[in-house]
Design a protein around this motif. Structure first.
Motif, mmCIF file in Angstrom:
data_model
loop_
_atom_site.group_PDB
_atom_site.id
_atom_site.type_symbol
_atom_site.label_atom_id
_atom_site.label_comp_id
_atom_site.label_asym_id
_atom_site.label_seq_id
_atom_site.Cartn_x
_atom_site.Cartn_y
_atom_site.Cartn_z
ATOM 1 N N ASN A 68 0.881 -1.251 0.071
ATOM 2 C CA ASN A 68 0.148 0.122 -0.020
ATOM 3 C C ASN A 68 0.839 1.142 -0.087
ATOM 4 O OD1 ASN A 68 -1.582 2.410 1.526
ATOM 5 N ND2 ASN A 68 -3.272 0.643 0.770
ATOM 6 N N ILE A 69 1.873 1.163 0.982
ATOM 7 C CA ILE A 69 2.747 2.448 1.027
ATOM 8 C C ILE A 69 3.446 2.729 -0.566
ATOM 9 C CG2 ILE A 69 4.868 3.353 1.751
ATOM 10 C CD1 ILE A 69 4.073 1.875 4.344
ATOM 11 N N TYR A 70 3.993 1.728 -1.130
ATOM 12 C CA TYR A 70 4.662 1.682 -2.499
ATOM 13 C C TYR A 70 3.847 2.081 -3.397
ATOM 14 C CZ TYR A 70 7.338 0.017 -6.504
ATOM 15 O OH TYR A 70 7.860 -0.014 -7.702
ATOM 16 N N GLU A 71 2.451 1.531 -3.486
ATOM 17 C CA GLU A 71 1.355 1.887 -4.497
ATOM 18 C C GLU A 71 1.021 3.475 -4.438
ATOM 19 O OE1 GLU A 71 -1.464 -1.163 -4.435
ATOM 20 O OE2 GLU A 71 0.031 -2.739 -5.091
ATOM 21 N N GLN A 72 1.240 4.049 -3.232
ATOM 22 C CA GLN A 72 0.705 5.334 -3.119
ATOM 23 C C GLN A 72 1.854 6.439 -3.479
ATOM 24 O OE1 GLN A 72 -1.609 6.740 0.446
ATOM 25 N NE2 GLN A 72 -1.298 4.471 1.242
ATOM 26 N N MET A 73 3.109 5.892 -3.490
ATOM 27 C CA MET A 73 4.304 6.844 -4.012
ATOM 28 C C MET A 73 3.937 7.079 -5.259
ATOM 29 S SD MET A 73 7.400 4.988 -1.805
ATOM 30 C CE MET A 73 8.479 6.129 -2.506
ATOM 31 N N PRO A 74 4.484 8.435 -5.645
ATOM 32 C CA PRO A 74 4.393 8.788 -6.992
ATOM 33 C C PRO A 74 5.581 8.313 -7.901
ATOM 34 C CG PRO A 74 4.907 10.823 -5.790
ATOM 35 C CD PRO A 74 4.295 9.485 -4.880
ATOM 36 N N ASN A 75 5.373 7.933 -9.232
ATOM 37 C CA ASN A 75 6.655 7.654 -9.875
ATOM 38 C C ASN A 75 7.351 8.777 -10.426
ATOM 39 O OD1 ASN A 75 6.281 4.614 -10.254
ATOM 40 N ND2 ASN A 75 4.334 4.998 -11.124
ATOM 41 N N PRO A 76 8.632 8.897 -10.592
ATOM 42 C CA PRO A 76 9.483 7.681 -10.448
ATOM 43 C C PRO A 76 9.819 7.485 -8.778
ATOM 44 C CG PRO A 76 10.730 9.463 -11.073
ATOM 45 C CD PRO A 76 9.192 9.803 -11.156
ATOM 46 N N LYS A 77 9.916 6.424 -8.402
ATOM 47 C CA LYS A 77 10.492 6.048 -7.047
ATOM 48 C C LYS A 77 11.523 5.085 -6.746
ATOM 49 C CE LYS A 77 6.477 3.288 -6.968
ATOM 50 N NZ LYS A 77 4.646 3.288 -6.761
ATOM 51 N N ILE A 78 12.094 5.069 -5.630
ATOM 52 C CA ILE A 78 12.910 3.894 -5.445
ATOM 53 C C ILE A 78 12.710 3.385 -4.023
ATOM 54 C CG2 ILE A 78 14.856 4.645 -6.994
ATOM 55 C CD1 ILE A 78 16.452 5.590 -4.521
ATOM 56 N N GLY A 129 21.047 5.331 -4.118
ATOM 57 C CA GLY A 129 19.850 5.418 -4.631
ATOM 58 C C GLY A 129 19.425 6.676 -5.578
ATOM 59 N N LEU A 130 19.824 7.553 -5.047
ATOM 60 C CA LEU A 130 19.660 9.136 -5.462
ATOM 61 C C LEU A 130 20.230 8.889 -7.047
ATOM 62 C CD1 LEU A 130 20.835 11.674 -2.945
ATOM 63 C CD2 LEU A 130 18.436 10.916 -3.819
ATOM 64 N N GLY A 131 21.220 8.146 -7.372
ATOM 65 C CA GLY A 131 21.778 8.005 -8.728
ATOM 66 C C GLY A 131 20.773 7.341 -9.556
ATOM 67 N N ILE A 132 20.147 6.264 -8.800
ATOM 68 C CA ILE A 132 19.190 5.548 -9.794
ATOM 69 C C ILE A 132 17.888 6.400 -9.894
ATOM 70 C CG2 ILE A 132 17.573 3.374 -9.429
ATOM 71 C CD1 ILE A 132 19.883 1.967 -7.627
ATOM 72 N N LEU A 133 17.519 7.017 -8.971
ATOM 73 C CA LEU A 133 16.373 7.808 -8.890
ATOM 74 C C LEU A 133 16.497 8.791 -9.850
ATOM 75 C CD1 LEU A 133 13.454 8.800 -7.885
ATOM 76 C CD2 LEU A 133 14.608 10.165 -6.118
ATOM 77 N N GLN A 134 17.618 9.537 -10.068
ATOM 78 C CA GLN A 134 17.880 10.602 -11.055
ATOM 79 C C GLN A 134 17.519 10.024 -12.525
ATOM 80 O OE1 GLN A 134 21.341 12.627 -10.779
ATOM 81 N NE2 GLN A 134 21.273 13.673 -12.753
ATOM 82 N N LYS A 135 18.378 8.857 -12.763
ATOM 83 C CA LYS A 135 18.009 8.169 -14.119
ATOM 84 C C LYS A 135 16.572 7.667 -14.263
ATOM 85 C CE LYS A 135 22.580 5.960 -14.684
ATOM 86 N NZ LYS A 135 23.137 4.843 -13.859
ATOM 87 N N LYS A 136 15.962 7.407 -13.346
ATOM 88 C CA LYS A 136 14.347 7.201 -13.534
ATOM 89 C C LYS A 136 13.564 8.378 -13.734
ATOM 90 C CE LYS A 136 13.832 2.942 -10.829
ATOM 91 N NZ LYS A 136 12.771 2.383 -9.577
ATOM 92 N N GLN A 137 14.122 9.486 -13.059
ATOM 93 C CA GLN A 137 13.484 10.864 -13.545
ATOM 94 C C GLN A 137 13.653 11.216 -14.943
ATOM 95 O OE1 GLN A 137 15.068 13.195 -10.088
ATOM 96 N NE2 GLN A 137 13.239 12.940 -8.784
ATOM 97 N N GLU A 138 14.984 10.890 -15.302
ATOM 98 C CA GLU A 138 15.106 11.346 -16.729
ATOM 99 C C GLU A 138 14.485 10.676 -17.554
ATOM 100 O OE1 GLU A 138 19.825 12.699 -15.521
ATOM 101 O OE2 GLU A 138 19.315 10.920 -16.722
ATOM 102 N N GLU A 139 14.221 9.122 -17.550
ATOM 103 C CA GLU A 139 13.696 8.321 -18.332
ATOM 104 C C GLU A 139 12.112 8.915 -18.270
ATOM 105 O OE1 GLU A 139 14.134 4.249 -17.254
ATOM 106 O OE2 GLU A 139 16.270 4.721 -17.705
ATOM 107 N N TRP A 140 11.584 9.156 -17.068
ATOM 108 C CA TRP A 140 9.991 9.496 -16.915
ATOM 109 C C TRP A 140 9.907 10.887 -17.441
ATOM 110 C CZ3 TRP A 140 6.491 6.129 -14.772
ATOM 111 C CH2 TRP A 140 5.605 7.019 -14.429
ATOM 112 N N SER A 141 10.644 11.807 -17.594
ATOM 113 C CA SER A 141 10.463 13.118 -18.193
ATOM 114 C C SER A 141 10.475 12.922 -19.816
ATOM 115 C CB SER A 141 11.479 14.119 -17.820
ATOM 116 O OG SER A 141 12.864 13.864 -18.210
ATOM 117 N N LYS A 142 11.344 11.982 -20.258
ATOM 118 C CA LYS A 142 11.252 11.814 -21.702
ATOM 119 C C LYS A 142 9.885 11.099 -22.150
ATOM 120 C CE LYS A 142 16.114 10.518 -22.208
ATOM 121 N NZ LYS A 142 16.943 9.511 -22.187
ATOM 122 N N GLN A 143 9.307 10.462 -21.418
ATOM 123 C CA GLN A 143 7.956 9.814 -21.691
ATOM 124 C C GLN A 143 6.806 10.708 -21.559
ATOM 125 O OE1 GLN A 143 7.676 6.260 -19.009
ATOM 126 N NE2 GLN A 143 9.461 5.535 -19.875
ATOM 127 N N ALA A 144 6.887 11.715 -20.601
ATOM 128 C CA ALA A 144 5.892 12.676 -20.496
ATOM 129 C C ALA A 144 5.718 13.410 -21.622
ATOM 130 C CB ALA A 144 6.164 13.593 -19.338
#
Ligand code: SF4
Length: 144
Positions: A68-78, A129-144
């Motif tokens: 439940n906690i995981y599903e409530q967190m907005p994407n991207p997340k780690i 984890g911040l490095g991974i989060l940053q990569k996810k944020q970059e991928e996420w912003s390309k998809q948006a």
């Protein structure tokens, strides 16, 4: 890790543990180790969190809470699993109601080893984890 797009917010949840790792998480957050100097804020609201920091193992009672906690967190997340119990179930692994580590329920991005985990290792895991989060944020912003 070159830069961080925003100050990451962390939510901490304790599964089935001895609380040893939780005390070390508190030490990492409070002034002696002061993880806030990296711009990291502790929040109690999963809807505001980028990082799910989890200690302890997964059991039949907390499995739905963790999901439940995981599903409530907005994407991207780690997700960062802190300690042996969060990785595999640890000393609780053979308990009648324990399912295992966090990875049995939700995807884990960083495992921080130890029993109990040192605050320096927790901070190191968060920075990884911040490095991974940053990569996810970059991928996420390309998809948006
Ligand atoms: S890893 Fe060790 S210190 Fe951490 S919760 Fe498990 S038993 Fe306790």
């Amino acid at each position: 890790m070159s830069s961080i797009i925003k100050s990451p917010w962390v939510i901490h949840y304790d599964g089935s543990s001895c609380n040893g790792c939780d005390i070390e998480v508190l030490a990492a957050l409070t002034p002696r180790f002061d993880v806030e100097r990296f711009g990291i804020i502790n929040t109690g609201n999963p809807k505001h969190a980028d990082i799910f920091l989890i200690t302890g193992s997964i059991n039949e009672q907390n499995i739905s809470i963790v999901k439940n906690i995981y599903e409530q967190m907005p994407n991207p997340k780690i997700v960062i699993a802190v300690g042996v119990c969060a990785a595999t179930g640890g000393i609780f692994r053979e308990c009648y109601n324990v399912q295992g580590g966090v990875g049995e329920v939700i995807p884990v991005d960083v495992y921080v080893p130890g029993c109990a985990v040192r605050p320096e290792a927790i901070i190191d895991g968060v920075v990884k984890g911040l490095g991974i989060l940053q990569k996810k944020q970059e991928e996420w912003s390309k998809q948006a």
